[in-house]
Scaffold this motif. Structure first.
Motif, PDB file in Angstrom:
ATOM      1  N   GLY A 190     -46.590 -17.113  45.936  1.00  0.00           N
ATOM      2  CA  GLY A 190     -46.397 -18.175  46.923  1.00  0.00           C
ATOM      3  C   GLY A 190     -45.705 -17.651  48.175  1.00  0.00           C
TER       4      GLY A 190
ATOM      5  N   GLU B 298     -39.971 -15.270  51.981  1.00  0.00           N
ATOM      6  CA  GLU B 298     -39.599 -14.073  52.727  1.00  0.00           C
ATOM      7  C   GLU B 298     -40.205 -12.803  52.118  1.00  0.00           C
ATOM      8  OE1 GLU B 298     -38.097 -16.885  52.475  1.00  0.00           O
ATOM      9  OE2 GLU B 298     -36.029 -16.815  53.153  1.00  0.00           O
TER      10      GLU B 298
ATOM     11  N   LYS C 189     -45.747 -15.770  54.343  1.00  0.00           N
ATOM     12  CA  LYS C 189     -44.641 -16.623  54.775  1.00  0.00           C
ATOM     13  C   LYS C 189     -45.154 -17.638  55.798  1.00  0.00           C
ATOM     14  CE  LYS C 189     -40.398 -18.010  55.485  1.00  0.00           C
ATOM     15  NZ  LYS C 189     -39.764 -18.895  54.476  1.00  0.00           N
ATOM     16  N   SER C 190     -44.597 -18.848  55.756  1.00  0.00           N
ATOM     17  CA  SER C 190     -45.015 -19.895  56.694  1.00  0.00           C
ATOM     18  C   SER C 190     -44.542 -19.621  58.111  1.00  0.00           C
ATOM     19  CB  SER C 190     -44.435 -21.246  56.278  1.00  0.00           C
ATOM     20  OG  SER C 190     -45.010 -21.718  55.101  1.00  0.00           O
TER      21      SER C 190
ATOM     22  N   LEU D 188     -32.312 -21.022  41.711  1.00  0.00           N
ATOM     23  CA  LEU D 188     -32.056 -20.470  43.045  1.00  0.00           C
ATOM     24  C   LEU D 188     -31.795 -21.609  44.022  1.00  0.00           C
ATOM     25  CD1 LEU D 188     -32.036 -18.320  45.294  1.00  0.00           C
ATOM     26  CD2 LEU D 188     -34.540 -18.423  45.319  1.00  0.00           C
TER      27      LEU D 188
ATOM     28  N   SER E 220     -33.356 -21.500  54.127  1.00  0.00           N
ATOM     29  CA  SER E 220     -34.415 -20.597  54.556  1.00  0.00           C
ATOM     30  C   SER E 220     -34.963 -21.082  55.883  1.00  0.00           C
ATOM     31  CB  SER E 220     -35.518 -20.586  53.488  1.00  0.00           C
ATOM     32  OG  SER E 220     -36.310 -19.442  53.628  1.00  0.00           O
TER      33      SER E 220
ATOM     34  N   SER F 281     -50.148 -19.391  56.023  1.00  0.00           N
ATOM     35  CA  SER F 281     -49.388 -20.603  55.689  1.00  0.00           C
ATOM     36  C   SER F 281     -48.690 -21.184  56.913  1.00  0.00           C
ATOM     37  CB  SER F 281     -48.346 -20.279  54.609  1.00  0.00           C
ATOM     38  OG  SER F 281     -47.460 -21.371  54.445  1.00  0.00           O
TER      39      SER F 281
ATOM     40  N   GLU G 268     -52.963 -22.477  54.043  1.00  0.00           N
ATOM     41  CA  GLU G 268     -52.173 -23.449  53.269  1.00  0.00           C
ATOM     42  C   GLU G 268     -51.246 -24.195  54.221  1.00  0.00           C
ATOM     43  OE1 GLU G 268     -50.547 -22.825  49.100  1.00  0.00           O
ATOM     44  OE2 GLU G 268     -48.725 -22.636  50.299  1.00  0.00           O
TER      45      GLU G 268
ATOM     46  N   ASN H  71     -48.065 -26.549  54.269  1.00  0.00           N
ATOM     47  CA  ASN H  71     -46.947 -27.047  53.458  1.00  0.00           C
ATOM     48  C   ASN H  71     -46.384 -28.290  54.136  1.00  0.00           C
ATOM     49  OD1 ASN H  71     -44.658 -27.365  51.862  1.00  0.00           O
ATOM     50  ND2 ASN H  71     -43.511 -25.742  52.914  1.00  0.00           N
TER      51      ASN H  71
ATOM     52  N   GLY I  64     -41.263 -23.460  39.252  1.00  0.00           N
ATOM     53  CA  GLY I  64     -40.694 -23.372  37.922  1.00  0.00           C
ATOM     54  C   GLY I  64     -41.330 -22.359  36.994  1.00  0.00           C
TER      55      GLY I  64
ATOM     56  N   GLU J 177     -48.714 -20.639  42.016  1.00  0.00           N
ATOM     57  CA  GLU J 177     -47.962 -19.839  42.984  1.00  0.00           C
ATOM     58  C   GLU J 177     -46.558 -19.578  42.440  1.00  0.00           C
ATOM     59  OE1 GLU J 177     -48.056 -21.791  46.767  1.00  0.00           O
ATOM     60  OE2 GLU J 177     -50.230 -21.590  46.923  1.00  0.00           O
TER      61      GLU J 177
ATOM     62  N   VAL K  98     -42.844 -17.496  42.935  1.00  0.00           N
ATOM     63  CA  VAL K  98     -41.981 -16.849  43.928  1.00  0.00           C
ATOM     64  C   VAL K  98     -40.677 -16.342  43.300  1.00  0.00           C
ATOM     65  CG1 VAL K  98     -40.551 -17.243  45.977  1.00  0.00           C
ATOM     66  CG2 VAL K  98     -42.920 -17.986  45.967  1.00  0.00           C
TER      67      VAL K  98
HETATM   68  C1  LIG Z   1     -36.567 -18.245  49.500  1.00  0.00           C
HETATM   69  C2  LIG Z   1     -37.800 -19.081  49.490  1.00  0.00           C
HETATM   70  C3  LIG Z   1     -38.537 -19.250  50.668  1.00  0.00           C
HETATM   71  C4  LIG Z   1     -39.678 -20.056  50.665  1.00  0.00           C
HETATM   72  N1  LIG Z   1     -40.387 -20.214  51.819  1.00  0.00           N
HETATM   73  C5  LIG Z   1     -41.516 -20.972  51.827  1.00  0.00           C
HETATM   74  C6  LIG Z   1     -42.293 -21.118  53.003  1.00  0.00           C
HETATM   75  O1  LIG Z   1     -41.999 -20.566  54.063  1.00  0.00           O
HETATM   76  N2  LIG Z   1     -43.412 -21.903  52.935  1.00  0.00           N
HETATM   77  C7  LIG Z   1     -43.800 -22.537  51.772  1.00  0.00           C
HETATM   78  O2  LIG Z   1     -44.823 -23.227  51.754  1.00  0.00           O
HETATM   79  N3  LIG Z   1     -43.072 -22.398  50.634  1.00  0.00           N
HETATM   80  C8  LIG Z   1     -41.968 -21.644  50.648  1.00  0.00           C
HETATM   81  N4  LIG Z   1     -41.243 -21.495  49.493  1.00  0.00           N
HETATM   82  C9  LIG Z   1     -41.690 -22.167  48.263  1.00  0.00           C
HETATM   83  C10 LIG Z   1     -42.492 -21.215  47.376  1.00  0.00           C
HETATM   84  O3  LIG Z   1     -43.707 -20.852  47.997  1.00  0.00           O
HETATM   85  C11 LIG Z   1     -42.791 -21.817  45.978  1.00  0.00           C
HETATM   86  O4  LIG Z   1     -43.651 -22.930  46.106  1.00  0.00           O
HETATM   87  C12 LIG Z   1     -41.513 -22.247  45.262  1.00  0.00           C
HETATM   88  O5  LIG Z   1     -40.554 -21.243  45.366  1.00  0.00           O
HETATM   89  C13 LIG Z   1     -41.712 -22.646  43.812  1.00  0.00           C
HETATM   90  O6  LIG Z   1     -42.099 -21.590  43.004  1.00  0.00           O
HETATM   91  P1  LIG Z   1     -41.072 -20.735  42.097  1.00  0.00           P
HETATM   92  O7  LIG Z   1     -40.447 -21.647  41.113  1.00  0.00           O
HETATM   93  O8  LIG Z   1     -41.955 -19.707  41.477  1.00  0.00           O
HETATM   94  O9  LIG Z   1     -40.064 -20.137  43.029  1.00  0.00           O
HETATM   95  C14 LIG Z   1     -40.097 -20.695  49.480  1.00  0.00           C
HETATM   96  C15 LIG Z   1     -39.355 -20.495  48.302  1.00  0.00           C
HETATM   97  C16 LIG Z   1     -38.232 -19.704  48.299  1.00  0.00           C
HETATM   98  C17 LIG Z   1     -37.486 -19.525  47.012  1.00  0.00           C
END
Ligand SMILES: Cc1cc2nc3c(=O)[nH]c(=O)nc-3n(C[C@H](O)[C@H](O)[C@H](O)COP(=O)(O)O)c2cc1C
Length: 348
Positions: free
Chosen positions: A20, A23, A45-46, A83, A87, A118, A142, A144, A262, A281, A283
């Motif tokens: 996903g 950074e 990254k978005s 976490l 951001s 994104s 994508e 968001n 999650g 996705e 992260v």
């Molecule tokens: C530090 C950080 C930065 C993120 N930045 C973006 C972002 O710029 N654009 C976006 O759509 N999602 C962003 N997300 C969300 C992630 O793409 C993802 O949907 C979310 O972390 C849930 O997945 P996970 O449980 O595997 O972390 C970010 C998540 C984290 C932790």
């Protein structure tokens, strides 16, 4: 090619374990690392049009929190941690960003791994303009619309009403022919209504669900990070799966869903698939475990699906999700507070 292909909204990806947006995917090195670790697809990254959203990155901060509530020292995070973070969006000029994305796309294409652009929604018209330009560089975009920082940082939006989702997606949809994926917030009273609205406005696939706003006192008179933040943890998984499964039930198998929020293990990814997601996705697992964690998820999912028909596996858990009204009476377990045994053992 690593793993089993997953096709989502017309986009063929190497396998259902996607990286996903975060950074980690904000540099060409980051994109290449994720591709080379075996990702099915990588979401960059978005970006958006707002200088304020970019400035938010200057105050980005991250705290990993153990299941017992302890904030870990930097570098000591473990797989099951939550976490909390602030951001911002990528601090780049759009033309430079498109050139970087094009280089990532080229690297990924050689390995069957699409790199997806994104945008985190600010102004829908500006998002449409960026999406149009981006679609010249990437095979899918994508959008968001569920940024958990929306209340603290209005330059990124969290839409929680179906009408607003429909209006924003329609504007962006009209600007791009490429597959458009729309990522929804989990923090809305009816996420299925948002999914329906995104789809009726032309989304090719729907992502469920974004992370949640969060707050964590440090009990020393302050708060972890010294502010509000965005929160995700393995405990969010069933909440994400709830909306994936509900959306799959309401919208049917033909509407491609992408799970997020999650998943830390291959089993978690498989649970997303069993709930109805065609891809997931991930992260935070990568922030904690690095590229090796991604490779482990891809291998674990691939090994499990090897013995099955992946198309049949997607959504297979719904057969076991009965309506409450269809469940015959069950015998209450002895430990329940209203049973005699509990009353005796508690001295009442
Ligand atoms: C530090 C950080 C930065 C993120 N930045 C973006 C972002 O710029 N654009 C976006 O759509 N999602 C962003 N997300 C969300 C992630 O793409 C993802 O949907 C979310 O972390 C849930 O997945 P996970 O449980 O595997 O972390 C970010 C998540 C984290 C932790």
């Amino acid at each position: 090619m690593t793993g089993r292909k997953a096709t989502v909204g017309g986009l063929v990806t190497a396998n259902p374990v996607w990286v996903g947006s975060s950074e980690l995917t904000m540099t060409l090195d980051g994109l290449i690392t994720c591709v080379d670790a075996g990702a099915g697809a990588v979401v960059a990254k978005s970006v958006n049009e707002s200088a304020a959203a970019r400035r938010q990155l200057d105050i980005a901060d991250y705290a990993f929190v153990s299941a017992g509530g302890r904030v870990r020292p930097a570098g000591a995070a473990r797989r099951g941690d939550g976490l909390l973070n602030r951001s911002g969006l990528a601090q780049v000029d759009l033309d430079d960003w498109l050139a970087l994305l094009a280089a990532g796309v080229e690297h990924g294409a050689a390995r069957g791994c699409p790199v997806i652009g994104s945008i985190t929604l600010g102004d829908p018209v500006a998002a449409a303009r960026i999406a149009h330009a981006m679609a010249g560089a990437v095979p899918a975009v994508e959008l968001n619309i569920g940024a958990p920082h929306g209340r603290e940082a209005p330059a990124v939006r969290q839409l929680t009403e179906a009408d607003a989702v429909h209006d924003a997606v329609r504007v962006v949809r009209a600007a791009v022919d490429a597959p458009l994926f729309v990522k929804l917030p989990g923090q809305a009273s009816d996420v299925v209504a948002l999914a329906r609205a995104a789809r009726s406005a032309g989304a090719d696939a729907v992502g469920l669900v974004g992370r949640y706003p969060g707050f964590l006192p440090d009990l020393g008179g302050g708060a972890v990070l010294g502010s509000w933040g965005a929160w995700g943890s393995p405990a969010c998984l069933p909440m994400s799966l709830y909306w994936v499964a509900k959306a799959r039930t309401a919208l049917g198998a033909d509407v491609p869903l992408v799970g997020t929020n999650g998943a830390r293990t291959a089993t978690d990814v498989l649970r997303f698939l069993a709930s109805g997601a065609r891809a997931v996705e991930v992260v935070t697992a990568l922030w904690i475990g690095g590229p090796a964690a991604l490779a482990e998820l891809v291998a674990g999912v691939d090994a499990y699906l090897d013995a099955r028909d992946p198309d049949e596996f997607v959504g297979s858990a719904l057969a076991g999700a009965r309506e409450y009204k269809d469940i015959p009476p069950v015998r209450p377990p002895a430990w329940l507070p209203y049973t005699a045994r509990w009353s005796r053992s508690s001295g009442r």
